[in-house]
Design an enzyme around this catalytic site. Structure first.
Site, PDB file in Angstrom:
ATOM      1  N   GLY A 101       0.770  -1.232   0.000  1.00 36.50           N
ATOM      2  CA  GLY A 101       0.000   0.000   0.000  1.00 36.50           C
ATOM      3  C   GLY A 101       0.801   1.281   0.000  1.00 36.50           C
ATOM      4  O   GLY A 101       0.287   2.329   0.389  1.00 36.50           O
ATOM      5  N   SER A 102       2.066   1.254  -0.496  1.00 37.41           N
ATOM      6  CA  SER A 102       2.796   2.522  -0.506  1.00 37.41           C
ATOM      7  C   SER A 102       2.155   3.512  -1.491  1.00 37.41           C
ATOM      8  O   SER A 102       2.065   4.706  -1.195  1.00 37.41           O
ATOM      9  CB  SER A 102       4.278   2.311  -0.811  1.00 37.41           C
ATOM     10  OG  SER A 102       4.452   1.771  -2.084  1.00 37.41           O
ATOM     11  N   ASN A 103       1.688   3.019  -2.616  1.00 37.40           N
ATOM     12  CA  ASN A 103       1.016   3.926  -3.562  1.00 37.40           C
ATOM     13  C   ASN A 103      -0.312   4.437  -3.003  1.00 37.40           C
ATOM     14  O   ASN A 103      -0.676   5.603  -3.204  1.00 37.40           O
ATOM     15  CB  ASN A 103       0.814   3.242  -4.906  1.00 37.40           C
ATOM     16  CG  ASN A 103       2.101   3.183  -5.695  1.00 37.40           C
ATOM     17  OD1 ASN A 103       2.536   4.175  -6.268  1.00 37.40           O
ATOM     18  ND2 ASN A 103       2.765   2.029  -5.669  1.00 37.40           N
ATOM     19  N   ASN A 153      -3.898   2.484 -13.818  1.00 36.24           N
ATOM     20  CA  ASN A 153      -2.991   1.583 -13.113  1.00 36.24           C
ATOM     21  C   ASN A 153      -1.574   2.175 -13.144  1.00 36.24           C
ATOM     22  O   ASN A 153      -1.239   2.934 -14.052  1.00 36.24           O
ATOM     23  CB  ASN A 153      -2.984   0.215 -13.813  1.00 36.24           C
ATOM     24  CG  ASN A 153      -2.119  -0.804 -13.097  1.00 36.24           C
ATOM     25  OD1 ASN A 153      -2.116  -0.886 -11.866  1.00 36.24           O
ATOM     26  ND2 ASN A 153      -1.364  -1.590 -13.858  1.00 36.24           N
ATOM     27  N   HIS A 201       2.457   0.981 -13.220  1.00 38.41           N
ATOM     28  CA  HIS A 201       3.273  -0.196 -13.499  1.00 38.41           C
ATOM     29  C   HIS A 201       4.753   0.201 -13.437  1.00 38.41           C
ATOM     30  O   HIS A 201       5.157   1.212 -14.020  1.00 38.41           O
ATOM     31  CB  HIS A 201       2.931  -0.748 -14.889  1.00 38.41           C
ATOM     32  CG  HIS A 201       3.695  -2.002 -15.192  1.00 38.41           C
ATOM     33  ND1 HIS A 201       3.333  -3.215 -14.646  1.00 38.41           N
ATOM     34  CD2 HIS A 201       4.806  -2.224 -15.926  1.00 38.41           C
ATOM     35  CE1 HIS A 201       4.206  -4.140 -15.046  1.00 38.41           C
ATOM     36  NE2 HIS A 201       5.101  -3.566 -15.826  1.00 38.41           N
ATOM     37  N   LEU A 245      -6.305  -9.782 -12.303  1.00 37.14           N
ATOM     38  CA  LEU A 245      -6.682  -9.234 -13.608  1.00 37.14           C
ATOM     39  C   LEU A 245      -8.186  -8.988 -13.592  1.00 37.14           C
ATOM     40  O   LEU A 245      -8.946  -9.811 -13.082  1.00 37.14           O
ATOM     41  CB  LEU A 245      -6.360 -10.243 -14.710  1.00 37.14           C
ATOM     42  CG  LEU A 245      -5.077 -10.046 -15.499  1.00 37.14           C
ATOM     43  CD1 LEU A 245      -4.988 -11.088 -16.606  1.00 37.14           C
ATOM     44  CD2 LEU A 245      -4.982  -8.640 -16.092  1.00 37.14           C
ATOM     45  N   MET A 292      -3.631  -7.214  -7.330  1.00 41.76           N
ATOM     46  CA  MET A 292      -2.977  -8.358  -7.960  1.00 41.76           C
ATOM     47  C   MET A 292      -3.913  -9.283  -8.750  1.00 41.76           C
ATOM     48  O   MET A 292      -3.549 -10.416  -9.039  1.00 41.76           O
ATOM     49  CB  MET A 292      -2.202  -9.168  -6.906  1.00 41.76           C
ATOM     50  CG  MET A 292      -1.125  -8.364  -6.193  1.00 41.76           C
ATOM     51  SD  MET A 292      -0.043  -7.447  -7.312  1.00 41.76           S
ATOM     52  CE  MET A 292       1.024  -8.779  -7.813  1.00 41.76           C
TER      53      MET A 292
END
Ligand code: GRF
Length: 206
Positions: free
Chosen positions: A15-17, A110, A112, A95, A93
């Site tokens: 959860g850093s983002n 998203n 990446h 799809l 995590m």
């Protein structure tokens, strides 16, 4: 009437983002609110972060559903009930199926950890490091039905220097994520993102 621009963050891990975006809302650099955390993992550290920040959590275990689409329909209903404007995937995590992808086309993004289209999928930083590229980076993109294949909204490069180890490279990538994702979310909240197929323009000065 809706009071503010509403963001839902989907995350499964550390959860850093998630935290970076929550902090940017708190310091006023994102003009909106993180209205919901959606997670597939009850014991993920991100769930604890949300609780600490007083953000509602919607945690569902996909294993309890025979069809992934049923699981996503339940999430989509919650998002609609809360009038969510933007879905932000941050280390989610799973799809997504067309249930979410079609409903939130143009409203789901998203992050990446590579310069897409290089190194999509899992372990992107390691893939880039082992490949020996001299430049990698971070991409924020729209979510479509493929694996990290949606239109690119923003990218920032990270150099891989001779003295870098995998962990120093991971730290550099994290540093870029820290500023890039909140900045992109703020563009959405401010209505600056213009979409023309795969060509995305940011109207910085109006
Ligand atoms: C980040 O590296 C992000 O780029 C990728 O998944 C990771 C999530 O990390 N999509 P965190 O849970 O936000 O710390």
């Amino acid at each position: 009437m809706k009071s503010s621009y509403k963001i839902a963050i989907f995350a499964s891990g550390g959860g850093s983002n998630f935290q970076n975006i929550v902090d940017a809302v708190l310091d006023g650099s994102i003009r909106g609110e993180v209205a919901l955390l959606v997670s597939n993992k009850q014991d993920a550290p991100v769930v604890e972060r949300a609780r600490k920040a007083g953000i509602d959590c919607f945690v569902l275990n996909p294993k309890e559903y025979s069809e992934r689409s049923q699981y996503e329909l339940e999430i989509a209903a919650e998002l609609e009930r809360r009038e969510i404007d933007l879905v932000v995937l941050a280390g989610y995590m799973l799809l997504l199926t067309p249930v979410m992808v079609d409903r939130y086309a143009g409203k789901m993004i998203n992050i990446h950890p590579s310069l897409l289209p290089s190194f999509p999928g899992m372990h992107a930083i390691e893939q880039a490091y082992n490949y020996g590229v001299k430049l990698t980076g971070v991409t924020v993109h729209f979510v479509d039905g493929g694996m990290d294949s949606g239109a690119v909204i923003a990218q920032e490069a990270v150099s891989i220097d001779d003295e870098d180890t995998l962990s120093s490279l991971e730290a550099k990538v994290r540093d870029v994520e820290k500023t890039l994702y909140p900045k992109v979310v703020s563009w959405f909240a401010d209505g600056l993102v213009e979409v023309d197929g795969r060509k995305i323009t940011i109207n910085h000065i109006k």
